[in-house]
Scaffold this motif. Sequence first.
Motif, mmCIF file in Angstrom:
data_model
loop_
_atom_site.group_PDB
_atom_site.id
_atom_site.type_symbol
_atom_site.label_atom_id
_atom_site.label_comp_id
_atom_site.label_asym_id
_atom_site.label_seq_id
_atom_site.Cartn_x
_atom_site.Cartn_y
_atom_site.Cartn_z
ATOM 1 N N ARG A 86 0.826 -1.198 0.000
ATOM 2 C CA ARG A 86 0.000 0.000 0.000
ATOM 3 C C ARG A 86 0.869 1.260 0.000
ATOM 4 O O ARG A 86 2.030 1.207 0.384
ATOM 5 C CB ARG A 86 -0.934 -0.016 1.218
ATOM 6 C CG ARG A 86 -1.945 -1.158 1.170
ATOM 7 C CD ARG A 86 -2.698 -1.296 2.480
ATOM 8 N NE ARG A 86 -1.822 -1.738 3.560
ATOM 9 C CZ ARG A 86 -2.217 -1.854 4.822
ATOM 10 N NH1 ARG A 86 -3.462 -1.552 5.165
ATOM 11 N NH2 ARG A 86 -1.371 -2.268 5.746
ATOM 12 N N ARG A 87 0.276 2.349 -0.387
ATOM 13 C CA ARG A 87 0.997 3.616 -0.471
ATOM 14 C C ARG A 87 1.583 3.974 0.901
ATOM 15 O O ARG A 87 0.915 3.909 1.927
ATOM 16 C CB ARG A 87 0.067 4.723 -0.945
ATOM 17 C CG ARG A 87 0.772 6.061 -1.186
ATOM 18 C CD ARG A 87 -0.202 7.121 -1.680
ATOM 19 N NE ARG A 87 -0.877 6.696 -2.908
ATOM 20 C CZ ARG A 87 -0.361 6.825 -4.111
ATOM 21 N NH1 ARG A 87 0.853 7.341 -4.266
ATOM 22 N NH2 ARG A 87 -1.039 6.427 -5.175
ATOM 23 N N GLY A 88 2.893 4.327 0.909
ATOM 24 C CA GLY A 88 3.543 4.710 2.153
ATOM 25 C C GLY A 88 3.995 3.558 3.013
ATOM 26 O O GLY A 88 4.495 3.763 4.120
ATOM 27 N N GLU A 89 3.877 2.339 2.522
ATOM 28 C CA GLU A 89 4.174 1.159 3.331
ATOM 29 C C GLU A 89 5.577 0.627 3.046
ATOM 30 O O GLU A 89 6.072 0.701 1.914
ATOM 31 C CB GLU A 89 3.139 0.067 3.034
ATOM 32 C CG GLU A 89 3.225 -1.141 3.933
ATOM 33 C CD GLU A 89 2.095 -2.127 3.680
ATOM 34 O OE1 GLU A 89 1.656 -2.789 4.640
ATOM 35 O OE2 GLU A 89 1.651 -2.244 2.519
ATOM 36 N N ILE A 90 6.224 0.104 4.079
ATOM 37 C CA ILE A 90 7.508 -0.590 3.930
ATOM 38 C C ILE A 90 7.267 -2.064 4.245
ATOM 39 O O ILE A 90 6.819 -2.410 5.343
ATOM 40 C CB ILE A 90 8.573 -0.027 4.877
ATOM 41 C CG1 ILE A 90 8.832 1.451 4.586
ATOM 42 C CG2 ILE A 90 9.876 -0.826 4.753
ATOM 43 C CD1 ILE A 90 9.751 2.121 5.576
ATOM 44 N N VAL A 91 7.546 -2.912 3.287
ATOM 45 C CA VAL A 91 7.328 -4.352 3.450
ATOM 46 C C VAL A 91 8.674 -5.066 3.465
ATOM 47 O O VAL A 91 9.505 -4.848 2.574
ATOM 48 C CB VAL A 91 6.449 -4.911 2.315
ATOM 49 C CG1 VAL A 91 6.330 -6.432 2.418
ATOM 50 C CG2 VAL A 91 5.067 -4.277 2.350
ATOM 51 N N GLY A 92 8.915 -5.881 4.463
ATOM 52 C CA GLY A 92 10.144 -6.671 4.524
ATOM 53 C C GLY A 92 9.909 -8.076 4.020
ATOM 54 O O GLY A 92 8.871 -8.686 4.309
ATOM 55 N N ILE A 93 10.844 -8.581 3.251
ATOM 56 C CA ILE A 93 10.793 -9.967 2.780
ATOM 57 C C ILE A 93 11.945 -10.707 3.447
ATOM 58 O O ILE A 93 13.114 -10.485 3.115
ATOM 59 C CB ILE A 93 10.915 -10.050 1.241
ATOM 60 C CG1 ILE A 93 9.775 -9.253 0.585
ATOM 61 C CG2 ILE A 93 10.869 -11.501 0.777
ATOM 62 C CD1 ILE A 93 9.887 -9.157 -0.908
ATOM 63 N N ALA A 94 11.643 -11.552 4.412
ATOM 64 C CA ALA A 94 12.667 -12.196 5.228
ATOM 65 C C ALA A 94 12.855 -13.650 4.818
ATOM 66 O O ALA A 94 11.946 -14.283 4.284
ATOM 67 C CB ALA A 94 12.291 -12.114 6.714
ATOM 68 N N GLY A 95 14.047 -14.174 5.077
ATOM 69 C CA GLY A 95 14.333 -15.571 4.782
ATOM 70 C C GLY A 95 15.800 -15.869 4.935
ATOM 71 O O GLY A 95 16.625 -14.951 4.997
ATOM 72 N N LEU A 96 16.137 -17.153 5.000
ATOM 73 C CA LEU A 96 17.524 -17.556 5.098
ATOM 74 C C LEU A 96 18.235 -17.356 3.764
ATOM 75 O O LEU A 96 17.607 -17.137 2.724
ATOM 76 C CB LEU A 96 17.622 -19.025 5.525
ATOM 77 C CG LEU A 96 17.063 -19.380 6.901
ATOM 78 C CD1 LEU A 96 17.137 -20.882 7.132
ATOM 79 C CD2 LEU A 96 17.812 -18.643 8.001
ATOM 80 N N MET A 97 19.570 -17.436 3.795
ATOM 81 C CA MET A 97 20.337 -17.383 2.555
ATOM 82 C C MET A 97 19.857 -18.501 1.626
ATOM 83 O O MET A 97 19.682 -19.647 2.039
ATOM 84 C CB MET A 97 21.827 -17.570 2.846
ATOM 85 C CG MET A 97 22.450 -16.434 3.643
ATOM 86 S SD MET A 97 22.502 -14.888 2.735
ATOM 87 C CE MET A 97 23.622 -15.320 1.416
ATOM 88 N N GLY A 98 19.611 -18.151 0.355
ATOM 89 C CA GLY A 98 19.177 -19.140 -0.616
ATOM 90 C C GLY A 98 17.676 -19.339 -0.674
ATOM 91 O O GLY A 98 17.187 -20.154 -1.459
ATOM 92 N N ALA A 99 16.922 -18.582 0.149
ATOM 93 C CA ALA A 99 15.468 -18.751 0.159
ATOM 94 C C ALA A 99 14.807 -18.139 -1.069
ATOM 95 O O ALA A 99 13.646 -18.447 -1.368
ATOM 96 C CB ALA A 99 14.882 -18.142 1.432
ATOM 97 N N GLY A 100 15.514 -17.246 -1.783
ATOM 98 C CA GLY A 100 14.966 -16.656 -2.989
ATOM 99 C C GLY A 100 14.623 -15.190 -2.875
ATOM 100 O O GLY A 100 13.967 -14.633 -3.767
ATOM 101 N N ARG A 101 15.088 -14.528 -1.810
ATOM 102 C CA ARG A 101 14.753 -13.112 -1.622
ATOM 103 C C ARG A 101 15.321 -12.236 -2.738
ATOM 104 O O ARG A 101 14.603 -11.451 -3.370
ATOM 105 C CB ARG A 101 15.275 -12.639 -0.256
ATOM 106 C CG ARG A 101 14.666 -13.370 0.934
ATOM 107 C CD ARG A 101 15.448 -13.130 2.215
ATOM 108 N NE ARG A 101 16.798 -13.667 2.089
ATOM 109 C CZ ARG A 101 17.894 -12.997 2.420
ATOM 110 N NH1 ARG A 101 17.807 -11.779 2.878
ATOM 111 N NH2 ARG A 101 19.083 -13.550 2.285
ATOM 112 N N THR A 102 16.628 -12.377 -2.980
ATOM 113 C CA THR A 102 17.261 -11.584 -4.033
ATOM 114 C C THR A 102 16.685 -11.931 -5.402
ATOM 115 O O THR A 102 16.423 -11.055 -6.231
ATOM 116 C CB THR A 102 18.779 -11.830 -4.030
ATOM 117 O OG1 THR A 102 19.309 -11.396 -2.784
ATOM 118 C CG2 THR A 102 19.469 -11.076 -5.153
ATOM 119 N N GLU A 103 16.475 -13.209 -5.642
ATOM 120 C CA GLU A 103 15.953 -13.659 -6.933
ATOM 121 C C GLU A 103 14.561 -13.074 -7.202
ATOM 122 O O GLU A 103 14.241 -12.699 -8.336
ATOM 123 C CB GLU A 103 15.902 -15.185 -6.972
ATOM 124 C CG GLU A 103 17.275 -15.864 -6.984
ATOM 125 C CD GLU A 103 17.927 -15.967 -5.609
ATOM 126 O OE1 GLU A 103 19.030 -16.523 -5.520
ATOM 127 O OE2 GLU A 103 17.324 -15.500 -4.618
#
Length: 449
Positions: free
Chosen positions: A287-304
């Motif tokens: 949503r507008r103005g929102e900061i969303v974190g995507i968490a996970g271990l190394m290799g979980a696919g966050r960067t991808e």
Amino acid sequence: MMDAILEMRRITKTFPGVKALENVNLKVRAGEIHALCGENGAGKSTLMKVLSGVYPHGSYEGEILFKGRICQFKDIKQSEQMGIVIIHQELALIPYLSIAENIFLGNEQKRGGFIDWNETFVKTKALLETVGLKEHPNTLIQSLGVGKQQLVEIAKALSKKVQLLILDEPTAALNEEDSENLLKLILQLKAQGISSIIISHKLNEIAKVADSITIIRDGKTIETLDMRADHVTEDRIIKGMVGRDLTNRYPERTPDIGETIFEVRNWNVYHPQQDRKVIDDVHFHIRRGEIVGIAGLMGAGRTELAMSIFGRSYGRQISGQIYKNGRELRIRTVSDAIDNGIAYVTEDRKQYGLILIDDIKRNITLANLVRISRNTVVNENEEFVVAETFRRKMNIKTPSVLQKTGNLSGGNQQKVVLSKWIFPNPISSCWTNRPGGSTSAPNMKSIRL
């Protein structure tokens, strides 16, 4: 009190127009783990590059004493011959060579002018056992995770008869389990009489293993604390790093959350070389103005995930939908992503985020040249004004935006990357936490609107 194995006295290091270090002093006792703390750009890595000979004698002022002897290292090979080994934040392993070849690269085990592979493998196996690895010496580096590659780097240091081991952000890219194993290994090396210097922003890890802490701020030594005698707390370390008491470790903010303006549905991505699905049916909305974190271990696919959203810059057979303000976007390239108000701040600023041989001015404006161009010709005066504005707002430590970006410290390079993606004024931006970017440094990607 143990005798000092290392003393650095009145170290001053100047880059063109920037004094990175000013009369810095550091003393490390024999057999101790000594932490080096400071904000990004404080001069920690620069000091260690002076010590290890990356910046040779003559390029700095001051003196280095190792085991009571004045040292004037001309290169890193001379410092390693003395028993000082540095492991940089960006690991220096060759992915297409084996563990054994990497460990003894430049230090080959020879007999009669030829490499003695039997001796190489025997010594490699013994070193791997020391650091807790069970892999075969012939295993290629590219098949190892980051945590195991870090252990290979330490094994390589041990092969050089290390007496003082320097680790620059050793756990920054590791998950909790790998970090714990690495810290245990450092304690084991201490028990064997090996001294260590650790650069880290993870204060909880420092408190767990360090005997002493030296704090550097703005290129100057602030204080050295004895972890056993000074009752050191995280708040005290942070106060030394930033120069003031912190009533709030993170800035206060009052979120003003609005309607959904960005949405990803049914997102799937396959590995670029393997028949393996890396991202499987991911959904999220912001949503507008929102900061969303995507968490996970190394290799979980966050960067991808972040890279594939940003103009399909990672993966293949990508499927799914992206919506902005309820309208589906057709994003096939990075240019499409930028045109639709999406920005991506990479965790690997040197390879993907910056052109290190180009100046700060060009790096900041590169993602939005249209805004400073007239009839496809860049207006250099306007480009200079934009870059100078960001230099002041982001507090980039440089005398001029005409400075080469590669001459900046890591923290200031990161500010240039952020400036580069703020300049296009994106509706949404994705970024990876740069290792050491906070005092707790969670493994998290962020998407901000």
